[in-house]
Write a protein that holds these residues in place. Structure first.
Motif, PDB file in Angstrom:
ATOM      1  N   VAL A 197      -5.339   9.526 -10.948  1.00 26.41           N
ATOM      2  CA  VAL A 197      -5.699   8.866  -9.950  1.00 26.41           C
ATOM      3  C   VAL A 197      -4.999   7.452  -9.797  1.00 26.41           C
ATOM      4  N   ILE A 198      -4.506   7.238  -8.718  1.00 24.31           N
ATOM      5  CA  ILE A 198      -3.505   6.011  -8.264  1.00 24.31           C
ATOM      6  C   ILE A 198      -4.558   4.779  -8.527  1.00 24.31           C
ATOM      7  N   ALA A 199      -5.748   5.093  -7.975  1.00 21.56           N
ATOM      8  CA  ALA A 199      -6.699   3.711  -8.169  1.00 21.56           C
ATOM      9  C   ALA A 199      -7.886   4.195  -8.732  1.00 21.56           C
ATOM     10  N   PRO A 258      -6.367   3.345   4.734  1.00 21.37           N
ATOM     11  CA  PRO A 258      -6.064   3.875   6.176  1.00 21.37           C
ATOM     12  C   PRO A 258      -4.657   4.535   6.127  1.00 21.37           C
ATOM     13  N   GLY A 259      -4.114   4.523   5.023  1.00 22.28           N
ATOM     14  CA  GLY A 259      -2.661   5.150   4.997  1.00 22.28           C
ATOM     15  C   GLY A 259      -2.705   6.438   4.432  1.00 22.28           C
ATOM     16  N   MET A 260      -3.931   7.407   4.388  1.00 20.10           N
ATOM     17  CA  MET A 260      -3.990   8.588   3.651  1.00 20.10           C
ATOM     18  C   MET A 260      -2.794   9.630   4.534  1.00 20.10           C
ATOM     19  N   ASP A 261      -2.763   9.616   5.514  1.00 15.60           N
ATOM     20  CA  ASP A 261      -1.907  10.561   6.204  1.00 15.60           C
ATOM     21  C   ASP A 261      -0.570  10.369   5.891  1.00 15.60           C
ATOM     22  N   LEU A 262      -0.155   8.928   6.077  1.00 17.41           N
ATOM     23  CA  LEU A 262       1.274   8.712   5.728  1.00 17.41           C
ATOM     24  C   LEU A 262       1.764   8.750   4.353  1.00 17.41           C
ATOM     25  N   GLY A 263       0.687   8.391   3.318  1.00 17.80           N
ATOM     26  CA  GLY A 263       0.923   8.698   1.941  1.00 17.80           C
ATOM     27  C   GLY A 263       1.093   9.990   1.439  1.00 17.80           C
ATOM     28  N   GLY A 312       0.725  -1.098  -0.120  1.00 14.81           N
ATOM     29  CA  GLY A 312      -0.017  -0.110   0.025  1.00 14.81           C
ATOM     30  C   GLY A 312       0.751   1.402   0.247  1.00 14.81           C
ATOM     31  N   GLY A 313       2.082   0.928   0.804  1.00 15.20           N
ATOM     32  CA  GLY A 313       2.571   2.643   0.971  1.00 15.20           C
ATOM     33  C   GLY A 313       3.638   2.893  -0.031  1.00 15.20           C
ATOM     34  N   SER A 314       4.359   2.068  -0.723  1.00 13.62           N
ATOM     35  CA  SER A 314       5.540   2.317  -1.390  1.00 13.62           C
ATOM     36  C   SER A 314       5.052   2.900  -2.857  1.00 13.62           C
TER      37      SER A 314
HETATM   38  C1  HEM Z   1      -0.372   8.389  -1.783  1.00 14.33           C
HETATM   39  C2  HEM Z   1      -0.460   7.310  -1.479  1.00 14.33           C
HETATM   40  C3  HEM Z   1      -1.711   6.301  -1.391  1.00 14.33           C
HETATM   41  C4  HEM Z   1      -2.705   6.247  -2.142  1.00 14.33           C
HETATM   42  C5  HEM Z   1      -3.021   7.420  -3.429  1.00 14.33           C
HETATM   43  C6  HEM Z   1      -3.674   5.192  -2.007  1.00 14.33           C
HETATM   44  C7  HEM Z   1      -4.958   4.853  -2.659  1.00 14.33           C
HETATM   45  C8  HEM Z   1      -5.687   3.982  -1.855  1.00 14.33           C
HETATM   46  C9  HEM Z   1      -7.057   3.717  -2.473  1.00 14.33           C
HETATM   47  C10 HEM Z   1      -7.658   4.410  -3.623  1.00 14.33           C
HETATM   48  C11 HEM Z   1      -7.518   2.421  -1.713  1.00 14.33           C
HETATM   49  C12 HEM Z   1      -9.104   1.828  -1.932  1.00 14.33           C
HETATM   50  C13 HEM Z   1      -9.874   2.434  -1.161  1.00 14.33           C
HETATM   51  C14 HEM Z   1     -11.186   1.991  -1.563  1.00 14.33           C
HETATM   52  O1  HEM Z   1     -11.450   1.179  -2.136  1.00 14.33           O
HETATM   53  O2  HEM Z   1     -12.120   2.938  -1.030  1.00 14.33           O
HETATM   54  C15 HEM Z   1      -6.530   2.209  -0.780  1.00 14.33           C
HETATM   55  C16 HEM Z   1      -6.495   1.125   0.226  1.00 14.33           C
HETATM   56  C17 HEM Z   1      -5.754   0.796   1.021  1.00 14.33           C
HETATM   57  N1  HEM Z   1      -4.508   1.487   1.234  1.00 14.33           N
HETATM   58 FE1  HEM Z   1      -3.847   2.842   0.419  1.00 14.33          FE
HETATM   59  N2  HEM Z   1      -2.923   4.793  -0.833  1.00 14.33           N
HETATM   60  C18 HEM Z   1      -1.906   5.347  -0.544  1.00 14.33           C
HETATM   61  C19 HEM Z   1      -0.787   5.097   0.753  1.00 14.33           C
HETATM   62  C20 HEM Z   1      -1.163   3.879   1.474  1.00 14.33           C
HETATM   63  C21 HEM Z   1      -0.162   3.674   2.364  1.00 14.33           C
HETATM   64  C22 HEM Z   1       1.130   4.518   2.961  1.00 14.33           C
HETATM   65  C23 HEM Z   1      -0.503   2.413   3.213  1.00 14.33           C
HETATM   66  C24 HEM Z   1      -0.085   2.014   4.353  1.00 14.33           C
HETATM   67  C25 HEM Z   1      -0.397   1.284   5.283  1.00 14.33           C
HETATM   68  C26 HEM Z   1      -1.845   2.181   2.541  1.00 14.33           C
HETATM   69  C27 HEM Z   1      -2.704   0.980   2.727  1.00 14.33           C
HETATM   70  C28 HEM Z   1      -3.781   0.705   2.186  1.00 14.33           C
HETATM   71  C29 HEM Z   1      -4.663  -0.519   2.465  1.00 14.33           C
HETATM   72  C30 HEM Z   1      -4.207  -1.442   3.784  1.00 14.33           C
HETATM   73  C31 HEM Z   1      -5.746  -0.408   1.874  1.00 14.33           C
HETATM   74  C32 HEM Z   1      -7.121  -1.297   1.958  1.00 14.33           C
HETATM   75  C33 HEM Z   1      -8.333  -0.848   2.971  1.00 14.33           C
HETATM   76  C34 HEM Z   1      -9.082  -1.746   2.893  1.00 14.33           C
HETATM   77  O3  HEM Z   1      -9.237  -2.747   2.253  1.00 14.33           O
HETATM   78  O4  HEM Z   1      -9.806  -1.722   4.157  1.00 14.33           O
HETATM   79  N3  HEM Z   1      -2.194   3.108   1.371  1.00 14.33           N
HETATM   80  N4  HEM Z   1      -5.577   3.139  -0.752  1.00 14.33           N
END
Ligand code: HEM
Length: 585
Positions: free
Chosen positions: A383-385, A458-463, A320-322
């Motif tokens: 958008v990343i996703a 959950p990683g929004m702040d860290l991202g 998720g993070g890198s």
């Molecule tokens: C710029 C950085 C980041 C972007 C753009 C991003 C984007 C996203 C998006 C769009 C989702 C899907 C949300 C949904 O389906 O509603 C997601 C899920 C997730 N992200 Fe990130 N993310 C970032 C950074 C991080 C970081 C640093 C972590 C570290 C822990 C992380 C961990 C996760 C996890 C575990 C999920 C799954 C949540 C779930 O299924 O409940 N992300 N992220």
């Protein structure tokens, strides 16, 4: 003779009678069947007229459904379908009912109002392989108490800004190593594929956050987790025709099993090493995320967080993070190169806050409001996703009056929402000012770079912190230019679809140092960092977070905060927050 002819006539009359009755029987059966089918059709038509119908969408072919309409860039194909059929579209992909929502209103319906109905992910034999000791990590965990618990630990104890205060030095050392390495590369004036350096920087950062300084394992962990990222996002025929999943036509299930075994071994040795250290010193220094996880176990490894989920959390951090943060930075850089006046404005802002005699500190970030606006604008356009991570509908429901069958796969087309001209003025223009204080508006579901709701990131702040620090430091330390002979119009802005959406042709840039050379020469090496921090941990028993309190003051600027506050991401919607200490008992 008489007897024989009697027998013959009786037997022939028996056969004839029998034949007639068979014919009648057949006729009766056919009439019944036709009548029953007729009734079924009438019932179906009546049901169609009175009950909710499926959303509009293409008819599809037998077996394949509309698979032929969805190519390498599904978000773009879904956008074409939305232009034709409207903001909610139904299509059959193979045997799977698929629903695509493409307006802020329907996104809100899925992500907030009916969050519970859409809070699970779909599984497949490949995804079932992606477990540690039988436990899923957060991304693919089934919605329910386990997902909720694991996600809360990840968010509150590990990736929130409060939790991250203690890891400031780990982040800094990886970033400065990257600056040092880019400085060396810049000397020969050759172009660099910048995303590779950014990715390595973030992977090293995350490894350091997770397990402090076990360098040899870090080197093994990175390639393995890259393969995991690929497998998690690779499309498989079994995703659309469930019975094909077990056949493993592309061999993904087998690859997933193998990679999980390797990753598992690697992570288990990290956990064991930490556990041994804690046992031998009798103290858990809470020096990294594995230490934090182990603090939720007792001495025998029992408690609410067994080793399996700890490994899951580590995989989540890595995946998720890198990549997400590195790719967000690459896109932002690309936009800056295409918009030199905006690049200049960002550089001026950094110079006015930081000067030219030192590097950027995390405590500078809240003052860099224009940089934040620029990054938000970049994440709107890139958008990343683009369709979030697909969810599955757990029960029959309706959206906008349309029937959504249970088990439908749901895509929220953020790509389209972010370019909707009814929400965004001149949506294709790169304009950071649309995120300035004065232009903020209160709509919540038109800007979803991190998704939302129970499955939101959950990683929004860290991202945000990763991307802000990377970009601020990079733009402060170097003038970033296109390689000689490459024109702005030559930049290929096509994306590749996957777990995140990188540029198809990675951005190549030439870097020219901007700061006095003694600053680059004075960057402390990681060995020095590890030695000094180890010394503090082991000899003096000091917790570095005491010295890393700068982050306490870090809050994203008010611009960002308004948006983030408006994210319907809150834990309150997930049943309130049970204090983590309760799980520790
Ligand atoms: C710029 C950085 C980041 C972007 C753009 C991003 C984007 C996203 C998006 C769009 C989702 C899907 C949300 C949904 O389906 O509603 C997601 C899920 C997730 N992200 Fe990130 N993310 C970032 C950074 C991080 C970081 C640093 C972590 C570290 C822990 C992380 C961990 C996760 C996890 C575990 C999920 C799954 C949540 C779930 O299924 O409940 N992300 N992220």
């Amino acid at each position: 003779m008489h007897y024989e002819s009697q027998l013959a006539s009786s037997s022939s009359s028996y056969t004839l009678r029998n034949f007639i009755s068979m014919e009648q029987l057949e006729f009766t059966l056919w009439s019944a069947l036709v009548g029953w089918l007729g009734l079924l059709v009438v019932w179906h038509l009546r049901k169609g007229r009175t009950g909710p119908q499926l959303p509009p969408g293409p008819r599809g072919l037998p077996v394949l459904g509309s698979l032929h309409l969805v190519g390498e860039l599904p978000h773009r194909d879904f956008t074409k379908l939305a232009d034709k059929y409207g903001p909610i579209v139904h299509l059959k992909l193979g045997f799977v009912h698929t629903i695509v929502v493409s307006s802020p209103e329907f996104a809100e319906e899925v992500l907030r109002r009916q969050d519970e109905n859409f809070s699970t992910r779909f599984t497949s034999p490949k995804i079932e392989e992606l477990t540690f000791d039988g436990f899923h990590e957060v991304v693919y965990a089934e919605a329910g108490p386990y997902h909720k618990y694991l996600k809360r630990i990840l968010k509150e104890e590990m990736v929130s800004l409060r939790a991250q205060m203690r890891f400031k030095d780990s982040r800094r050392v990886s970033l400065m190593e990257t600056i040092q390495s880019l400085h060396k590369k810049s000397k020969d004036g050759k172009p660099v594929v910048i995303v590779e350096d950014l990715m390595e920087c973030l992977q090293m950062t995350i490894c350091r956050l997770m397990f402090h300084n076990i360098t040899n394992l870090v080197r093994e962990f990175i390639p393995v987790s890259r393969e995991l990222m690929f497998l998690a996002s690779a499309a498989d025929p079994g995703d659309f025709m469930p019975w094909l999943g077990r056949l493993d036509l592309f061999g993904y299930n087998k690859r997933a099993r193998r990679i999980i075994e390797r990753l598992d071994r690697c992570m288990q040795s990290v956990i064991d090493e930490h556990r041994d250290r804690i046992k031998s010193t009798g103290v858990n220094q809470m020096a990294d995320i594995v230490d934090i996880c182990l603090s939720l176990q007792d001495q025998d490894g029992k408690g609410p967080l067994p080793d399996g989920p700890i490994k899951g959390i580590m995989a989540d951090m890595m995946i998720g993070g890198s990549e997400t943060s590195a790719i967000s930075s690459e896109w932002a850089l690309m936009e800056l190169l295409r918009n030199p006046h905006i690049l200049q404005k960002v550089k001026d802002e950094i110079a006015s806050v930081v000067g030219t005699e030192r590097f950027v500190e995390e405590s500078d970030l809240p003052k860099l409001t224009y940089l934040q606006q620029m990054l938000m604008e970049s994440s709107r356009l890139h958008v990343i996703a683009p369709v979030l991570i697909p969810r599955e509908c757990v029960r029959d429901t309706t959206i906008g009056g349309y029937h959504i069958p249970a088990k439908s796969r749901i895509f929220v087309n953020v790509f389209k929402i972010h370019k909707d001209p009814s929400v965004w003025e001149n949506p294709l223009e790169f304009n950071p000012d649309r995120f300035s204080q004065s232009n903020l508006h209160n709509k919540r579901y038109d800007f979803l770079p991190f998704g939302s709701g129970r499955r939101g990131c959950p990683g929004m702040d860290l991202g945000n912190l990763f991307v802000m620090s990377l970009m601020a430091q990079l733009l402060h330390c170097f003038d970033v230019e296109l390689p000689e002979g490459q024109r702005i119009e030559d930049i290929d802005t096509t994306e590749v679809f996957g777990l995140s959406c990188p540029m198809k042709v990675p951005l190549r840039v030439v870097l020219k140092p901007r700061l006095p050379s003694h600053l680059y020469d004075g960057i402390q090496s990681s060995e020095a960092f590890c030695a000094s921090s180890d010394f503090l941990y082991s000899v003096m028993g000091l917790d570095l977070s005491i010295g890393a309190s700068v982050l306490e003051t870090i809050n994203l600027s008010s611009t960002c905060m308004v948006y983030i506050a408006s994210y319907p991401q809150s834990w309150a919607t997930q049943g309130g927050s049970v204090p983590i200490t309760e799980h520790r008992k």
